[in-house]
Scaffold this motif. Structure first.
Motif, mmCIF file in Angstrom:
data_model
loop_
_atom_site.group_PDB
_atom_site.id
_atom_site.type_symbol
_atom_site.label_atom_id
_atom_site.label_comp_id
_atom_site.label_asym_id
_atom_site.label_seq_id
_atom_site.Cartn_x
_atom_site.Cartn_y
_atom_site.Cartn_z
ATOM 1 N N PRO A 154 0.838 -1.205 0.000
ATOM 2 C CA PRO A 154 0.000 0.000 0.000
ATOM 3 C C PRO A 154 0.874 1.257 0.000
ATOM 4 C CG PRO A 154 -0.727 -1.563 1.674
ATOM 5 C CD PRO A 154 0.593 -2.053 1.168
ATOM 6 N N MET A 155 0.507 2.208 -0.861
ATOM 7 C CA MET A 155 1.226 3.473 -0.881
ATOM 8 C C MET A 155 0.905 4.265 0.378
ATOM 9 S SD MET A 155 3.181 5.607 -2.676
ATOM 10 C CE MET A 155 2.992 5.218 -4.419
ATOM 11 N N LYS A 156 1.927 4.766 1.050
ATOM 12 C CA LYS A 156 1.750 5.554 2.274
ATOM 13 C C LYS A 156 1.936 7.033 1.940
ATOM 14 C CE LYS A 156 3.631 1.824 5.158
ATOM 15 N NZ LYS A 156 4.142 0.968 4.051
ATOM 16 N N HIS A 157 1.024 7.859 2.433
ATOM 17 C CA HIS A 157 1.078 9.303 2.224
ATOM 18 C C HIS A 157 1.259 9.975 3.571
ATOM 19 C CE1 HIS A 157 -0.465 9.374 -2.032
ATOM 20 N NE2 HIS A 157 -0.716 8.132 -1.668
ATOM 21 N N HIS A 158 2.194 10.936 3.622
ATOM 22 C CA HIS A 158 2.563 11.552 4.895
ATOM 23 C C HIS A 158 2.602 13.059 4.788
ATOM 24 C CE1 HIS A 158 4.154 7.511 5.854
ATOM 25 N NE2 HIS A 158 4.752 7.584 4.690
ATOM 26 N N GLN A 159 2.351 13.707 5.924
ATOM 27 C CA GLN A 159 2.708 15.088 6.158
ATOM 28 C C GLN A 159 3.843 15.094 7.175
ATOM 29 O OE1 GLN A 159 -1.111 16.715 7.370
ATOM 30 N NE2 GLN A 159 -1.427 17.599 5.341
ATOM 31 N N VAL A 160 4.309 16.289 7.533
ATOM 32 C CA VAL A 160 5.389 16.379 8.508
ATOM 33 C C VAL A 160 4.892 17.101 9.761
ATOM 34 C CG1 VAL A 160 7.202 16.305 6.762
ATOM 35 C CG2 VAL A 160 6.322 18.519 7.500
ATOM 36 N N ALA A 161 5.284 16.586 10.917
ATOM 37 C CA ALA A 161 5.018 17.246 12.199
ATOM 38 C C ALA A 161 6.356 17.698 12.761
ATOM 39 C CB ALA A 161 4.330 16.287 13.163
ATOM 40 N N VAL A 162 6.450 18.976 13.108
ATOM 41 C CA VAL A 162 7.719 19.542 13.561
ATOM 42 C C VAL A 162 7.948 19.206 15.029
ATOM 43 C CG1 VAL A 162 9.028 21.657 13.933
ATOM 44 C CG2 VAL A 162 7.628 21.396 11.870
ATOM 45 N N LEU A 187 5.067 8.867 -0.081
ATOM 46 C CA LEU A 187 5.095 10.226 -0.591
ATOM 47 C C LEU A 187 4.854 11.178 0.571
ATOM 48 C CD1 LEU A 187 5.326 12.004 -3.133
ATOM 49 C CD2 LEU A 187 2.846 11.801 -3.382
ATOM 50 N N VAL A 188 5.779 12.130 0.762
ATOM 51 C CA VAL A 188 5.757 13.037 1.908
ATOM 52 C C VAL A 188 5.548 14.465 1.418
ATOM 53 C CG1 VAL A 188 7.017 13.896 3.913
ATOM 54 C CG2 VAL A 188 7.358 11.521 3.136
ATOM 55 N N ASP A 189 4.501 15.112 1.916
ATOM 56 C CA ASP A 189 4.198 16.502 1.589
ATOM 57 C C ASP A 189 4.758 17.386 2.704
ATOM 58 O OD1 ASP A 189 3.125 18.985 1.118
ATOM 59 O OD2 ASP A 189 1.066 18.298 0.824
ATOM 60 N N ALA A 190 5.834 18.105 2.399
ATOM 61 C CA ALA A 190 6.485 18.980 3.396
ATOM 62 C C ALA A 190 6.305 20.452 3.053
ATOM 63 C CB ALA A 190 7.965 18.630 3.501
#
Length: 283
Positions: free
Chosen positions: A19-27, A201-204
């Motif tokens: 499964p494709m994993k999609h992420h955001q970033v937490a500082v 895929l990471v959206d930063a």
């Protein structure tokens, strides 16, 4: 049916079946970026940071303590070299150059240039898997190399949804994945090292919005932190961000575009609501 989906609509990591994993970033922390250099590569042991900066006549290798406001050592490169990615292997550190087809080997302990070796491609990013060194050259291909000589061993084509994924830039190794900046964007991808499929895929973009609006200030520089997460920064950025990955519920959906080269150089991506992301809490 799109190649990244099964018949239930669940995204898959190209041909790998994951499964494709999609992420955001937490500082986790916002830290100074000493010197605000034209960042091309980043490496850390959790206490010290090594950074490669680019531009002809201004390229350097520099070291500073994480959280410091100024570098404690700067090593200028020959003005004919454009500094690129770095990775540490034991007591030495490799630094690539861009179009010069040379790689520099530095001593970590005394900051001396030990050796210069030929490279068969342009130098962009570099990381160490524990057994191999992997380099990028801005294309959709990664090269596995001998960690001591940088002799090429094999080519790893990288794909997203079955298509070549270009613009692979700075690299890092963490959690059994190759992580890459996509040049000219605020996105990262995780890559399966065995078959080259994109698994994450990471959206930063939230980090980029806090930095000066400048055509040169793209995100560049990724280093795995020993306590978890990554250090991320960019060209001339004011800060280094210690981040962790969290699920992205407004994720980018690959069926809205077919040419992944549209990711490069700041093209906008369409989003698609979803709730199937998985957090990577140990990277």
């Amino acid at each position: 049916m799109h190649p990244s989906q099964d018949n239930t609509g669940t995204e898959r990591a190209a041909t790998s079946g994951e499964p494709m994993k999609h992420h955001q970033v937490a500082v986790i922390r916002r830290l100074p970026h000493p010197g605000r250099g034209f960042t091309q590569g980043l490496s850390t042991d959790g206490t010290n940071v090594w950074e490669s900066t680019g531009l002809y006549g201004h390229s350097t290798l520099r070291r500073y303590r994480l959280g410091a406001t100024e570098p404690d050592w700067i090593g200028p490169l020959d003005p004919t070299y454009f500094g690129e990615g770095i990775c540490r292997i034991g007591t030495h550190l490799w630094q690539l150059t861009w179009r010069e087809h040379r790689a520099l080997r530095w001593s970590v302990s005394n900051h001396t240039l030990v050796d210069t070796v030929p490279l068969d491609r342009d130098g962009w990013g570099i990381c160490h898997t524990g057994t191999h060194v992997i380099t990028s050259d801005g294309t959709s291909e990664l090269i596995l190399r001998d960690p001591h000589t940088l002799r090429p061993l094999r080519t790893l084509p990288v794909t997203y949804a079955g298509d070549p994924l270009p613009c692979l830039n700075d690299l890092e190794w963490a959690g059994g994945r190759i992580w890459a900046n996509l040049y000219g964007t605020a996105y990262l991808v995780g890559i399966n090292p065995h078959d080259g499929t994109t698994t994450d895929l990471v959206d930063a973009r939230t980090l980029h919005t806090h930095e000066p609006a400048n055509p040169e200030t793209w995100m560049n520089g990724i280093a795995a932190h020993p306590t978890g997460g990554f250090l991320l920064t960019g060209k001339h950025w004011t800060r280094i961000y210690h981040i962790r990955l969290t699920p992205d519920h407004n994720r980018i959906h690959p069926r809205h575009y077919t040419d992944m080269s549209t990711l490069c150089l700041g093209s906008q991506l369409e989003t698609h609501a979803s709730t199937t992301s998985t957090e990577i809490g140990t990277l």
